[in-house]
Motif scaffolding. Structure first.
Motif, PDB file in Angstrom:
ATOM      1  N   ASP A 337      59.380  58.577  70.229  1.00  0.00           N
ATOM      2  CA  ASP A 337      60.576  58.068  69.557  1.00  0.00           C
ATOM      3  C   ASP A 337      60.574  56.554  69.652  1.00  0.00           C
ATOM      4  OD1 ASP A 337      61.250  60.740  69.353  1.00  0.00           O
ATOM      5  OD2 ASP A 337      62.711  60.680  70.991  1.00  0.00           O
ATOM      6  N   GLY A 338      60.872  55.874  68.555  1.00  0.00           N
ATOM      7  CA  GLY A 338      60.951  54.418  68.589  1.00  0.00           C
ATOM      8  C   GLY A 338      59.601  53.785  68.867  1.00  0.00           C
ATOM      9  N   THR A 473      65.974  50.474  78.052  1.00  0.00           N
ATOM     10  CA  THR A 473      65.550  50.393  76.649  1.00  0.00           C
ATOM     11  C   THR A 473      64.322  51.241  76.324  1.00  0.00           C
ATOM     12  OG1 THR A 473      64.197  48.438  77.135  1.00  0.00           O
ATOM     13  CG2 THR A 473      66.484  48.062  76.427  1.00  0.00           C
ATOM     14  N   GLU A 500      66.333  55.351  73.156  1.00  0.00           N
ATOM     15  CA  GLU A 500      65.834  55.004  71.825  1.00  0.00           C
ATOM     16  C   GLU A 500      64.310  54.982  71.765  1.00  0.00           C
ATOM     17  OE1 GLU A 500      66.246  51.437  68.457  1.00  0.00           O
ATOM     18  OE2 GLU A 500      67.284  51.282  70.386  1.00  0.00           O
ATOM     19  N   ASN A 501      63.691  54.397  72.760  1.00  0.00           N
ATOM     20  CA  ASN A 501      62.238  54.297  72.805  1.00  0.00           C
ATOM     21  C   ASN A 501      61.722  55.216  73.915  1.00  0.00           C
ATOM     22  OD1 ASN A 501      62.016  51.983  70.839  1.00  0.00           O
ATOM     23  ND2 ASN A 501      63.279  51.012  72.425  1.00  0.00           N
ATOM     24  N   ASN A 555      74.943  59.272  74.617  1.00  0.00           N
ATOM     25  CA  ASN A 555      74.088  58.754  73.548  1.00  0.00           C
ATOM     26  C   ASN A 555      73.619  59.879  72.632  1.00  0.00           C
ATOM     27  OD1 ASN A 555      74.267  56.205  74.669  1.00  0.00           O
ATOM     28  ND2 ASN A 555      72.239  56.264  75.631  1.00  0.00           N
ATOM     29  N   ASN A 559      74.577  60.431  68.657  1.00  0.00           N
ATOM     30  CA  ASN A 559      73.477  60.433  67.693  1.00  0.00           C
ATOM     31  C   ASN A 559      72.718  61.748  67.821  1.00  0.00           C
ATOM     32  OD1 ASN A 559      73.623  57.466  66.816  1.00  0.00           O
ATOM     33  ND2 ASN A 559      73.460  57.303  69.056  1.00  0.00           N
ATOM     34  N   GLU A 561      70.402  64.725  67.928  1.00  0.00           N
ATOM     35  CA  GLU A 561      68.955  64.781  67.740  1.00  0.00           C
ATOM     36  C   GLU A 561      68.555  66.240  67.540  1.00  0.00           C
ATOM     37  OE1 GLU A 561      65.454  64.851  67.188  1.00  0.00           O
ATOM     38  OE2 GLU A 561      65.923  62.767  67.692  1.00  0.00           O
TER      39      GLU A 561
END
Length: 739
Positions: A337-338, A473, A500-501, A555, A559, A561
């Motif tokens: 991801d990311g 992050t 995110e990553n 999170n 969002n 998933e």
């Protein structure tokens, strides 16, 4: 009255259900007697004459019911809980039910497997449909006798009542009902109306277990049966060269000495078999005798020489290889991801750890054993195996028999933990009996089990996280394992979707040491590694450990998933419940707490470990566990399963180690391999989330989180991050930090 509600299923969905097929109905139960010696059942259910309802249900004239339990019983309690599900919808009193272990029946049952904590999850709907369909057919038969509308009839405890108050018992209409057409649709009960499901029921075999009645594979005997002990290579990578059996043949009770292995070797070389064939291709020496003791003595008297066939491997070499893989570039990416590389390049700080776990044997209480009787007409197999259908098909092909002439019956198992997924002991028994054409039982000693078995693979994880402006992050998980890697769904467990990553990479080294599933495969150590690392991330960020998890799960909720396996809200709920019930952060002086939250086998679990330090060593005093496994079918059995998983996890995380030197296991019994002792077991408090969601797994999910809960508590007590298991063997080992 038969209720009509949203839980209505068509006949077609019933027939296609995952646990039963061919329109059949499973059913099996057993009266659990009270523990008081003077309490006896009013009727001995096992001695009644039962009328066939169909291939799966039998009902006596007295209205008592036999329910056949289809799945292998390895101590996880399905022989009790699966029949409970059927009895609930069948509307019979639990005390009126006799449970019988069903044989392997590939025509009428699907997934007769004990593995992955999936028996109840896969069987839930089909088992309910089984009970509800049988009930409807019995009601229809009674209504036809009375000449009334079936919808105007009600059922309670196996007695059907019409609007006039007239009654007929199930035993009165079973013969008529058995010939009726299977209903197109049946209604299932609303969970709020359950009277059996959700009530604690004792193990249906408990009386036989505590009084030593025959139940297990080791108990099985037939007239004229002989016993076989197998001498296998002492080192992985060796094969038989020569042997001298003269002394063994002269010992009392020894009947014969033979070799086996050729059939299996040629079978494997031809590419036949299936994934359960974790078995050495070497020839093996077999001592056949009148008793197990005679067979073991004869085996010890064999003088054998062995030659090296493939490299003899050692733990030291494995450590170097796995660390090299973690530092290398040859990985398979399982999820990405990311942009992890970018996140790490822009980070203010990157933290990184290596976590290490050893090989582990399974050490079931009952060693591997199996009965085989091969004749010209048929092959009879009896014993404890988690994958009876797979074993059945391999034996048929191995011996060149029509599969309908191979019959397999399951016994209760004295533990499995994944070891009995692999049928090497079944195939050996079949090959031995085929050679001598006599009924034999192959029995392994504890030393055989520990040194020639299938092991949990040694695995190392390298986990790195990037921090930018006080925020997490990026997250990069790398796995290096012996023989195989985490299966497809695991990369989608938490923290997938929360960062995110995010990236998961795997690499493996192919070894000649046989490895396979071990209670909660891969997650049994991955949870320890990841949840220990999240404790360190929280400290690095300067945030509360509980809040970090809650924020990450928020999170996911913000969002959504689609490609994650867990439910963030359910994970938050178990976390909050564990924090509440453990008195998190409010313990007395000298008590240190560690937290862990994890999802696996479709179940959400959070655990808090309380430890104290005594003479410089950590002592686990208490574990508080919160579980969301959906509807709890049998609370008594569920608590036992949850506690068993936690204690198993504590023991192996704290004490158990297993090494190889030149292909030879360095432990062969419990004098050198430590399991948790009675005096080392803590208090365990189990709490379930109340739910009306279909049940999920429970045999394995409580084991993975406990290792990290302990490690995090030890860090609070000592300031030392433990990254290598077993913890007690590595308390004073310098931490490995990659540059």
């Amino acid at each position: 009255m038969i209720p009509s509600n949203k839980n209505t299923f068509s006949r077609r969905s019933f027939l296609k259900s995952s646990a039963l097929a061919s329109g059949g109905m499973i059913i099996g139960f057993n009266l659990f007697n009270a523990c008081k010696s003077d309490v006896k059942p009013s009727i001995d259910l096992s001695q009644l004459n039962y009328n066939d309802f169909n291939a799966f249900i039998k009902i006596s004239p007295e209205g008592k019911v036999t329910i056949f339990s289809p799945n292998p019983e390895i101590g996880q309690g399905v022989k009790t809980s699966m029949p409970m599900i059927i009895a609930e919808e069948l509307e019979v009193a639990w005390d009126d039910v006799l449970v019988v272990q069903a044989p392997l029946d590939t025509k009428n049952y699907n997934r007769q497997v004990a593995g992955g904590s999936q028996s109840i999850r896969h069987g839930w709907t089909a088992l309910r449909q089984t009970g509800a369909t049988a009930k409807q057919m019995l009601v229809n038969a009674a209504a036809a006798k009375w000449g009334v509308d079936a919808s105007k009839c009600s059922v309670k405890n196996g007695v059907i009542t019409n609007a006039k108050g007239e009654t007929l018992g199930y035993g009165d209409v079973v013969s008529d009902a058995a010939v009726l057409e299977v209903p197109e649709e049946v209604s299932l009960k609303d969970p709020k109306d359950f009277t059996i499901i959700g009530q604690g029921k004792g193990n249906v075999d408990i009386d036989k277990i505590i009084t030593g009645k025959p139940l297990f594979g080791l108990d099985y005997k037939v007239e004229g049966m002989l016993y076989a002990a197998v001498l296998r290579p002492p080192a992985f990578g060796q094969v038989l060269d020569t042997y001298d059996a003269s002394v063994a043949k002269s010992l009392p009770g020894v009947v014969d000495v033979i070799t086996i292995g050729k059939k299996v070797r040629e079978f494997q070389e031809a590419g036949k078999g299936n994934w359960t064939m974790q078995i050495s291709s070497s020839d093996k020496v077999v001592v056949i005798a009148k008793t197990t003791w005679d067979a073991f003595k004869g085996k010890n008297a064999i003088k054998a020489t062995w030659k090296t066939d493939t490299p003899l491997e050692s733990t030291e070499k494995h450590d170097d290889i796995l660390l090299g893989l973690l530092n290398g570039k040859n990985f398979s990416t399982r999820r990405q991801d990311g942009d992890v590389k970018k996140a790490f390049a822009n980070a203010d700080k990157v933290i990184e750890r290596i976590y290490e776990s050893p090989f582990l044997p399974h050490n079931t209480l009952e060693p591997m054993n199996f009965f085989a009787n091969v004749t010209d007409e048929k092959v009879e197999l009896v014993g404890p195996v988690q994958t009876p259908e797979a074993a059945h098909s391999v034996v048929a092909e191995l011996l060149g028999r029509d599969i309908e002439n191979v019959h397999l019956d399951m016994t209760r198992m004295g533990g499995g933990f994944g070891r009995r997924l692999y049928g090497d002991f079944v195939f050996e028994a079949a090959e031995i009996s085929d050679a001598v054409r006599k009924p034999i039982k192959m029995v392994s000693s504890r030393e055989d089990d520990m040194t020639t078995g299938v092991y949990r693979p040694a695995i190392k994880y390298k986990i790195a996280a990037s921090i930018k402006d006080g925020k997490l992050t990026g997250y990069h998980l790398k796995e290096a394992a012996v023989n195989s890697n985490m299966y497809g769904l695991i990369p989608n467990f938490f923290p997938a979707g929360a960062i995110e990553n995010y990236q998961v990479d795997t690499a493996n080294y192919q070894s000649n040491i046989t490895t396979g599933a071990w209670r909660a495969p891969y997650t049994n150590f991955l949870a320890s590694a990841e949840q220990s690392f999240f404790d360190e991330i929280a400290e690095e960020l300067g945030v509360d450990r509980v809040q970090l998890h809650m924020d990450l799960l928020d999170n996911v909720k913000k969002n959504p998933e689609p490609n994650i396996e867990y439910n963030p809200e359910r994970l938050q709920n178990v976390l909050k419940l564990a924090v509440e019930k453990s008195n998190w952060g409010k313990t007395e002086a000298g008590v240190y707490q560690g937290l862990s939250v994890y999802y696996c086998h479709n179940t959400h679990v959070a655990e808090v470990a309380d430890i104290t330090m005594e003479n410089g060593l950590p002592i686990v005093k208490k574990v508080t566990c919160a579980i969301d496994c959906g509807i709890v079918v049998n609370p008594l059995g569920a608590i036992n399963q949850a506690k068993g998983g936690i204690l198993d996890g504590i023991g192996h995380a704290m004490y158990s180690d297993f090494e190889f030197k030149d292909g030879i296991p360095q432990s062969n019994n419990f004098n050198s391999y430590q399991l948790i002792r009675m005096g080392q077991t803590p208090k365990v408090d189990i709490h379930f989330i109340e739910s009306d969601i279909d049940p999920t797994g429970l045999g394995e999910p409580t084991l993975p989180p406990v290792g990290a809960a302990i490690a995090n508590a030890i860090y609070k007590a000592t300031g030392k991050r433990l990254t290598k298991q077993p913890y007690m063997g590595n308390l004073n080992v310098e931490e490995k930090v990659l540059g």
